[in-house]
Design an enzyme around this catalytic site. Structure first.
Site, PDB file in Angstrom:
ATOM      1  N   ASP A 329      12.740  45.044 -21.938  1.00 47.89           N
ATOM      2  CA  ASP A 329      13.097  44.630 -20.675  1.00 47.89           C
ATOM      3  C   ASP A 329      12.908  43.289 -20.478  1.00 47.89           C
ATOM      4  OD1 ASP A 329      13.438  44.600 -17.794  1.00 47.89           O
ATOM      5  OD2 ASP A 329      11.822  45.565 -17.460  1.00 47.89           O
ATOM      6  N   GLU A 525      11.387  44.052  -7.175  1.00 42.81           N
ATOM      7  CA  GLU A 525      10.339  43.893  -8.158  1.00 42.81           C
ATOM      8  C   GLU A 525       8.926  43.180  -7.654  1.00 42.81           C
ATOM      9  OE1 GLU A 525      11.509  42.846 -11.940  1.00 42.81           O
ATOM     10  OE2 GLU A 525      13.686  43.275 -11.672  1.00 42.81           O
TER      11      GLU A 525
HETATM   12  C1  BGC Z   1      13.915  45.025 -14.665  1.00 45.58           C
HETATM   13  C2  BGC Z   1      14.452  45.977 -15.301  1.00 45.58           C
HETATM   14  C3  BGC Z   1      15.877  45.601 -15.156  1.00 45.58           C
HETATM   15  C4  BGC Z   1      16.447  44.404 -15.994  1.00 45.58           C
HETATM   16  C5  BGC Z   1      17.624  44.042 -16.067  1.00 45.58           C
HETATM   17  C6  BGC Z   1      14.092  43.543 -15.160  1.00 45.58           C
HETATM   18  O1  BGC Z   1      13.463  42.400 -14.650  1.00 45.58           O
HETATM   19  O2  BGC Z   1      12.354  44.966 -14.836  1.00 45.58           O
HETATM   20  O3  BGC Z   1      14.244  47.068 -14.525  1.00 45.58           O
HETATM   21  O4  BGC Z   1      16.778  46.611 -15.559  1.00 45.58           O
HETATM   22  O5  BGC Z   1      15.404  43.387 -14.990  1.00 45.58           O
HETATM   23  O6  BGC Z   1      18.203  43.469 -14.920  1.00 45.58           O
END
Ligand code: BGC
Length: 609
Positions: A329, A525
């Site tokens: 990730d 997030e």
């Molecule tokens: C997130 C993921 C996401 C990824 C790509 C990350 O910051 O934790 O859930 O899929 O970004 O965008």
């Protein structure tokens, strides 16, 4: 006069020689690294897969079993080409789309907001096709896998159907509906030639202060497992079970990121809890066909998830027999140690197969080459990772597509898909309180006043991960707001007045009903981590003002999680949790006015007493 030469001691000379060697060595290393270029394929060697097919190479023969095709292709690949397949690069960091061919990149992705210049469905299709066509011109024509966070519909793309966020789908407890939501999402993705979504989110949430609560189906492992599996089955493109493992139970205040409180933090549970609560959704989703798994950004027992050989290889790949590939990730792989090289070696050996690279792929290729040359990463591990990735590319049919395949962009935001979204909204609403049967409302109510910051705002009712990572404000994407839904539901004789802030003129003549739609502003997030999720002062003021001019008051909350309204709701006649419904606000009105009954039940605890 004799010339005097300075006198050097032996130690000084040796020290100077040492520093000169170190200096020149470092300089050379930096020079080599900066100027590292992959083997370039001569410019005139531009093949299309269709041309390749004439060679009768087995990997291009779709009548052969996938494993045979993978073996054949692997046998033709150089080490550099294999390394390239392990790279998943954020599209904004790709300087020249031709790099996809020259580095043989396995995947390209849009981090949220990683959009084309012309941000329309056609713009997305053209952008993806540019990378795709570059990949097809590489030596072996290996197609690129394009990935997006289609978290609630193909929601990067303005014009796509925006479904309720997962927390709302969790409230429906309806696996068949979730399967259809996923199916519609996959269909809209394929229209833009995108075959990989970083969803479903299978985090089992225990602390609603977490800003990612709404990305989850809730706090019950069985619900998360059942709906997650339905989603995987419906999507029809490559899904990603994430975030492996234990992201839903990180400790408040433990975040690794200075901006956040809980997101990217430490999962402080024992292995038994991890296995009983957090692992089952992954097990079930894998049984249902999930072929990629994303390792989370959390830490467990002092180890970053992407460094955890036990959980990634022994539990996931061996015990659960996961045959797909593990993707890291964001910058997770490089958060293991200060040395990029060491981090990479540790995570690839732990079981990461595809490395998400948000900023730079050249250093990745360089370090991987080094690691293979030195034996820190074995040829066998490299082949295993690439085999897993290629297997999914074959399974998706990417090698068998024809250059003339024309995707149908008209499915984006089609009426059919919007109807599924509207049904999902209807089924997701939870009736938290209903004094004296205030709800459902009569369509022939004489006078209704509507207020609130979320009553007429598609951005707000859609939440984060909508067009932009942190969401948008206003009504510039297609859809129906809750206000417009109310207006199109009531009778011709009903008078509806709207004031966002609850400033209605006629205080001495009360409206029969006041409806206030308020709640959280979009976030995503860790930016949504909050010590105390509740209503803002401005929203509370709007509620008070509207109550003062209404006989009965209905409060509808738009939020990604339960909000603490214990001190206030005694004043309200009815209270509805609408979660983050997405583009079809009409679905909220359908239920408020009884065209559809309240069916949703809480996917997570919401305390009212
Ligand atoms: C997130 C993921 C996401 C990824 C790509 C990350 O910051 O934790 O859930 O899929 O970004 O965008």
């Amino acid at each position: 006069m004799p010339i005097k030469f300075p006198q050097f001691s032996k130690t000084k000379i040796l020290t100077s020689v040492f520093f000169i060697i170190v200096g020149v060595g470092t300089g050379c290393a930096i020079f080599l690294y900066k100027n590292y270029n992959p083997p370039q394929h001569p410019g005139n060697e531009t093949y299309e897969l269709d041309e390749f097919r004439k060679n009768n190479w087995p990997y291009l023969n779709n009548s052969l079993p996938i494993d045979e095709r993978v073996d054949d292709l692997l046998g033709r690949m150089t080490t550099e080409e294999k390394i390239g397949q392990m790279a998943l690069v954020e599209k904004n960091s790709i300087v020249d789309p031709l790099d996809v061919a020259s580095y043989g990149l396995g995947g390209v992705m849009s981090g949220f907001g990683g959009k084309p210049e012309l941000n329309t469905p056609q713009g997305w299709l053209d952008m993806v096709n540019t990378f795709e066509s570059s990949a097809r011109h590489s030596r072996l024509g290996i197609p690129v896998l394009y990935g997006v966070d289609a978290n609630h519909g193909h929601s990067n793309v303005p014009g796509a159907t925006i479904f309720p966020h997962f927390i709302g789908l969790g409230a429906t407890h309806d696996a068949d509906l979730v399967r259809r939501v996923a199916q519609a999402t996959g269909e809209e993705m394929r229209a833009t030639n995108i075959y990989w979504s970083f969803s479903p989110n299978l985090d089992v949430v225990s602390d609603t202060r977490w800003g990612r609560t709404y990305e989850s189906f809730g706090s019950d492992p069985n619900t998360v497992a059942e709906l997650g599996k339905a989603y995987v089955k419906g999507l029809g493109v490559l899904s990603t079970a994430k975030h492996y493992l234990g992201n839903g139970e990180m400790e408040w205040g433990s975040s690794n990121n200075i901006n956040f409180s809980i997101d990217q933090g430490v999962t402080k549970v024992d292995e038994e809890t991890l296995r009983n609560t957090h692992l089952p959704p992954f097990k079930v989703a894998i049984e249902g066909g999930a072929k990629s798994v994303m390792a989370g950004l959390n830490t467990w027992q002092g180890q970053k998830m992407s460094a955890n050989h036990y959980l990634l290889t022994e539990v996931l790949k061996e015990e659960l027999n996961f045959q797909g590939f593990v993707v890291s990730d964001w910058y997770g792989v490089y958060e293991i140690s200060f040395s990029k090289y060491k981090s990479l070696v540790t995570s690839v050996n732990a079981g990461i197969d595809m490395v998400m690279l948000p900023f730079d792929y050249k250093s990745f290729v360089y370090y991987m080459n080094e690691a293979l040359r030195s034996g820190d990463i074995s040829e066998e591990r490299l082949n295993d990772a690439v085999r897993r990735i290629l297997h999914e590319k074959f399974a998706l049919g990417l090698f068998d597509r024809n250059a003339n395949d024309r995707p149908d962009l008209s499915v984006l935001g089609s009426q059919y898909n919007r109807d599924i979204a509207r049904e999902a909204v209807q089924k997701s609403l939870v009736l938290l309180k209903n004094e004296n049967d205030t709800l459902p409302l009569s369509k022939t109510t004489r006078r209704i006043v509507v207020a609130g910051s979320a009553a007429d705002n598609l951005g707000k009712q859609s939440g984060g991960w909508t067009v932009e990572w942190q969401g948008i404000d206003g009504n510039w994407i297609p859809g129906t707001t809750i206000l417009s839904g109310i207006k199109s539901t009531i009778s011709n004789d009903t008078n509806v007045e709207f004031s966002q802030t609850g400033d209605f003129s006629t205080t001495n003549n009360k409206a029969d009903i006041g409806i206030v739609v308020v709640g959280e502003n979009p976030y995503a997030e860790g930016w949504g981590d909050s010590t105390h999720p509740s209503l803002s002062e401005a929203d509370l003021t709007t509620i008070k003002k509207t109550k003062a001019v209404s006989e009965k008051l209905v409060v509808v909350i738009i939020s990604g999680r339960p909000l603490d309204v214990r001190k206030f709701h005694k004043e309200w006649d009815a209270l509805v949790a609408a979660w983050l419904p997405g583009s079809e606000g009409q679905g909220v009105a359908d239920v408020l006015f009884g065209d559809y009954p309240f069916k949703g039940t809480l996917p997570i605890v919401w305390e009212l007493d």
